[in-house]
Design an enzyme around this catalytic site. Structure first.
Site, PDB file in Angstrom:
ATOM      1  N   LYS A  13       0.823  -1.211   0.000  1.00  0.00           N
ATOM      2  CA  LYS A  13       0.000   0.000   0.000  1.00  0.00           C
ATOM      3  C   LYS A  13       0.857   1.261   0.000  1.00  0.00           C
ATOM      4  CE  LYS A  13      -2.323  -0.670   3.808  1.00  0.00           C
ATOM      5  NZ  LYS A  13      -1.703  -1.925   4.282  1.00  0.00           N
ATOM      6  N   ARG A  88      -8.935   1.171   9.569  1.00  0.00           N
ATOM      7  CA  ARG A  88      -8.398  -0.144   9.942  1.00  0.00           C
ATOM      8  C   ARG A  88      -9.480  -1.035  10.530  1.00  0.00           C
ATOM      9  NH1 ARG A  88      -2.808   0.579   9.161  1.00  0.00           N
ATOM     10  NH2 ARG A  88      -1.571  -0.963  10.252  1.00  0.00           N
ATOM     11  N   ARG A 127      11.742  -6.136   4.886  1.00  0.00           N
ATOM     12  CA  ARG A 127      11.524  -4.734   4.510  1.00  0.00           C
ATOM     13  C   ARG A 127      12.572  -3.785   5.101  1.00  0.00           C
ATOM     14  NH1 ARG A 127       5.625  -2.223   4.804  1.00  0.00           N
ATOM     15  NH2 ARG A 127       5.687  -2.700   7.022  1.00  0.00           N
ATOM     16  N   ARG A 160      11.947  -1.519  10.233  1.00  0.00           N
ATOM     17  CA  ARG A 160      10.957  -1.017  11.188  1.00  0.00           C
ATOM     18  C   ARG A 160      10.890  -1.863  12.455  1.00  0.00           C
ATOM     19  NH1 ARG A 160       5.386   0.314   8.209  1.00  0.00           N
ATOM     20  NH2 ARG A 160       4.649  -0.726  10.083  1.00  0.00           N
ATOM     21  N   ARG A 171       0.202  -8.437  13.781  1.00  0.00           N
ATOM     22  CA  ARG A 171      -0.355  -7.454  12.837  1.00  0.00           C
ATOM     23  C   ARG A 171      -1.205  -8.143  11.774  1.00  0.00           C
ATOM     24  NH1 ARG A 171       4.856  -4.978  10.880  1.00  0.00           N
ATOM     25  NH2 ARG A 171       3.628  -3.648   9.520  1.00  0.00           N
TER      26      ARG A 171
HETATM   27  P1  AMP Z   1       1.296   0.804   9.289  1.00  0.00           P
HETATM   28  O1  AMP Z   1       2.470   1.659   8.984  1.00  0.00           O
HETATM   29  O2  AMP Z   1       0.053   1.226   8.530  1.00  0.00           O
HETATM   30  O3  AMP Z   1       1.577  -0.670   9.142  1.00  0.00           O
HETATM   31  O4  AMP Z   1       0.942   1.040  10.839  1.00  0.00           O
HETATM   32  C1  AMP Z   1       1.857   0.724  11.868  1.00  0.00           C
HETATM   33  C2  AMP Z   1       1.125   0.617  13.212  1.00  0.00           C
HETATM   34  O5  AMP Z   1       0.508   1.881  13.523  1.00  0.00           O
HETATM   35  C3  AMP Z   1      -0.024  -0.392  13.240  1.00  0.00           C
HETATM   36  O6  AMP Z   1       0.430  -1.719  13.526  1.00  0.00           O
HETATM   37  C4  AMP Z   1      -0.884   0.178  14.361  1.00  0.00           C
HETATM   38  O7  AMP Z   1      -0.323  -0.088  15.630  1.00  0.00           O
HETATM   39  C5  AMP Z   1      -0.771   1.677  14.123  1.00  0.00           C
HETATM   40  N1  AMP Z   1      -1.818   2.182  13.181  1.00  0.00           N
HETATM   41  C6  AMP Z   1      -1.634   2.689  11.932  1.00  0.00           C
HETATM   42  N2  AMP Z   1      -2.789   3.066  11.374  1.00  0.00           N
HETATM   43  C7  AMP Z   1      -3.754   2.791  12.302  1.00  0.00           C
HETATM   44  C8  AMP Z   1      -5.169   2.939  12.333  1.00  0.00           C
HETATM   45  N3  AMP Z   1      -5.853   3.443  11.281  1.00  0.00           N
HETATM   46  N4  AMP Z   1      -5.831   2.553  13.453  1.00  0.00           N
HETATM   47  C9  AMP Z   1      -5.174   2.061  14.528  1.00  0.00           C
HETATM   48  N5  AMP Z   1      -3.844   1.875  14.564  1.00  0.00           N
HETATM   49  C10 AMP Z   1      -3.127   2.234  13.464  1.00  0.00           C
END
Ligand code: AMP
Length: 215
Positions: A13, A88, A127, A160, A171
């Site tokens: 994404k 989410r 990654r 990360r 996740r």
């Molecule tokens: P991402 O970079 O989108 O994989 O997000 C990394 C982490 O941030 C996720 O595993 C969640 O802990 C938190 N996070 C990101 N976006 C959201 C969201 N829309 N709602 C809740 N937690 C989020």
């Protein structure tokens, strides 16, 4: 164009959102990036979010919705936006719909980037992201020419903190339970489009453009 990108962690994404940003001239809005910035800056919001992020759990809806509300008020979203990692869960999707209904600017497309579980695991464990420009590499699929140095800008690459095996498992579970139901949510609104997320990055972008041309 107002788009929600759907797909599991590691589906691409973020990479595709960056590419679409320059094609459509609309911003990528990633709640993950906004949260990581808050954690690095040590803000109160970042401190609240950090434990959930480290565990691969979702940060509270209230925190994320507040961030999105602020971000969508900025001028650069006038012609649209690409939401990456938000919503989410169903509650977030409903709140987003309510927020956008107030300004008569509904989401036009929920675009699913579809990738098999096995591929997701390898993508996430391998990654590497650039600290400076955000470019994404992968130890297995697309390694940088020099170890830990960005091919694009020479910046330092990092892995990360939440891309370790334990957190990744969580996740992916959270995705299946909370986020995957959004595929049905956007299908019920007749807004769902789907592309195969395995293959050359350029070909996936092209498939996305083909889908978006008919939105
Ligand atoms: P991402 O970079 O989108 O994989 O997000 C990394 C982490 O941030 C996720 O595993 C969640 O802990 C938190 N996070 C990101 N976006 C959201 C969201 N829309 N709602 C809740 N937690 C989020």
């Amino acid at each position: 164009m107002r788009i929600v990108l759907l797909g599991a962690p590691g589906s691409g994404k973020g990479t595709q959102a960056q590419r679409l940003t320059s094609i459509y001239n609309i911003p990528q809005i990633s709640t993950g990036d906004l949260l990581r910035a808050a954690v690095s800056a040590g803000t109160e919001l970042g401190l609240k979010a950090k434990a959930a992020m480290d565990a691969g759990a979702l940060v509270s809806d209230a925190i994320v919705l507040g961030m999105i509300r602020d971000r969508l008020q900025q001028d650069d979203t006038k012609n649209g936006f690409i939401l990456d990692g938000f919503p989410r869960n169903t509650a977030q999707a409903e709140s987003l719909d309510a927020l956008l209904a107030e300004v008569n600017q509904p989401i036009q497309c929920g675009l699913l980037i579809d990738v098999d579980f096995e591929v997701l695991l390898k993508r996430l464990t391998g990654r590497l992201s650039c600290k400076q420009c955000g470019a994404v590499f992968n130890r297995y699929f697309s390694p940088p020419q020099l170890e830990d140095v960005c091919d694009v800008c020479g910046g330092e690459l990092y892995h990360r903190a939440d891309d370790n095996e334990e957190t990744i498992g969580n996740r992916l579970k959270v995705y299946e339970q909370n986020t995957a139901p959004l595929i049905q949510y956007y299908a019920a609104q007749n807004k769902l489009r789907k592309v195969n997320g395995v293959g050359a990055m350029e070909a996936i972008t092209q498939a996305i453009q083909t889908e978006l041309a008919t939105v």
